[in-house]
Design an enzyme around this catalytic site. Structure first.
Site, PDB file in Angstrom:
ATOM      1  CG  HIS A  72     -30.970  31.178 -37.940  1.00  0.00           C
ATOM      2  ND1 HIS A  72     -29.988  30.573 -37.174  1.00  0.00           N
ATOM      3  CD2 HIS A  72     -32.116  31.038 -37.234  1.00  0.00           C
ATOM      4  CE1 HIS A  72     -30.517  30.096 -36.072  1.00  0.00           C
ATOM      5  NE2 HIS A  72     -31.808  30.364 -36.081  1.00  0.00           N
ATOM      6  N   GLY A 212     -36.872  29.114 -30.766  1.00  0.00           N
ATOM      7  CA  GLY A 212     -36.896  30.229 -29.835  1.00  0.00           C
ATOM      8  C   GLY A 212     -35.612  30.349 -29.050  1.00  0.00           C
ATOM      9  CB  SER A 214     -32.514  30.308 -33.000  1.00  0.00           C
ATOM     10  OG  SER A 214     -32.864  29.084 -33.561  1.00  0.00           O
ATOM     11  N   GLY A 215     -29.809  31.478 -31.591  1.00  0.00           N
ATOM     12  CA  GLY A 215     -29.031  32.680 -31.330  1.00  0.00           C
ATOM     13  C   GLY A 215     -28.494  32.778 -29.924  1.00  0.00           C
TER      14      GLY A 215
END
Length: 267
Positions: A72, A212, A214-215
């Site tokens: 995403h 922020g 994320s990942g």
């Protein structure tokens, strides 16, 4: 052959998951500034807007030309750069940090954004990274590994410091104990939104990953002391970053080891 020997020497010198400057970890649940370069596999994924690049997600260096992140986090319409070896997000030309262009992005072929399934992607860098005291890879977990509930792991990132708050300037770390799937999938937790290919961590109403992050990685330490990227920050509660019984949900990396190996071999 000489280049191969040199590459093996560099990998052997630094290995994976063993920072030159080990993180200062404790058992207190709470976000804190990290020791500089103590999570040297943490990257900042940034996108081009106008003439500048802006942080959008985290990621994890897992090989000298490969970064692991969430599906995403990436889109085909954007131009990205990967920033490695960073500590302060807005500081340019930090010693030991580099910015690397992206050669290609491979999103999992079964990524389902509606149900948030298979939220994983690999980024191939334009060039190989030379490992150093500030840039080195995290270890990948064993295929199928499932850590027990209560295991203390650390989420790292420059995400928002609180719900609706500013993103962090200095890389943050936070202790997030793993929540077993049997608990996390209960009706008053995440119910059937979480699958066994995910891992939950946190959910005490005090601390979680936030926008922020994320990942980025959920860092868990192996019995031999090396750190592995056990999870990829995927999603959390729409009610806020620190909502009770709504722990942060991560893509469980150990469920995707065959896919990771296949992609890194094919490209």
């Amino acid at each position: 052959m000489k280049l191969l020997i040199l590459a093996l020497f560099i990998v052997g010198a630094y290995g994976c998951g063993r920072p030159t400057f080990p993180p200062i970890v404790n058992r207190v649940v709470g976000g804190d500034n990290v020791r500089a370069n103590s999570w040297p596999w943490q990257i900042s994924l940034q996108y081009l807007s106008g003439s500048n690049y802006y942080h959008t997600c985290g990621g994890t260096l897992v090989a000298d030309q490969w970064v692991l992140t969430a599906a995403h986090c990436v889109g085909s319409s954007r131009t990205y750069k990967v920033y490695l070896g960073k500590h302060r997000l807005s500081t340019t030309n930090e010693p030991g940090s580099i910015a690397m262009g992206v050669e290609r992005i491979i999103v999992h072929n079964q990524w389902d954004p509606q149900r948030i399934r298979n939220d994983i992607a690999l980024i191939k860098l334009q060039n190989r990274v030379q490992f150093s005291n500030t840039i080195m890879p995290a270890c990948l977990p064993d295929d199928g590994l499932v850590l027990p509930g209560g295991t203390g792991c650390y989420v790292t990132g420059w995400g928002r410091l609180w719900t609706g708050g500013p993103i962090a300037e200095i890389l943050q770390q936070a202790l997030l104990p793993i929540v077993s799937h049997s608990i996390c999938s209960q009706p008053d937790w995440w119910s059937n939104l979480v699958t066994e290919k995910m891992v939950c961590a946190g959910g005490d109403g005090q601390l979680a990953s936030c926008n922020g992050d994320s990942g980025g990685p959920l860092n868990c330490q192996r019995s031999d002391g090396a750190w592995m990227v056990y999870g990829i920050v995927s999603f959390g509660s729409s009610l806020g970053c620190n909502y009770y019984k709504k722990p942060s949900v991560f893509t469980r990396v150990s469920a995707y080891i065959p896919w990771i190996n296949q992609v890194m071999t094919a490209y």
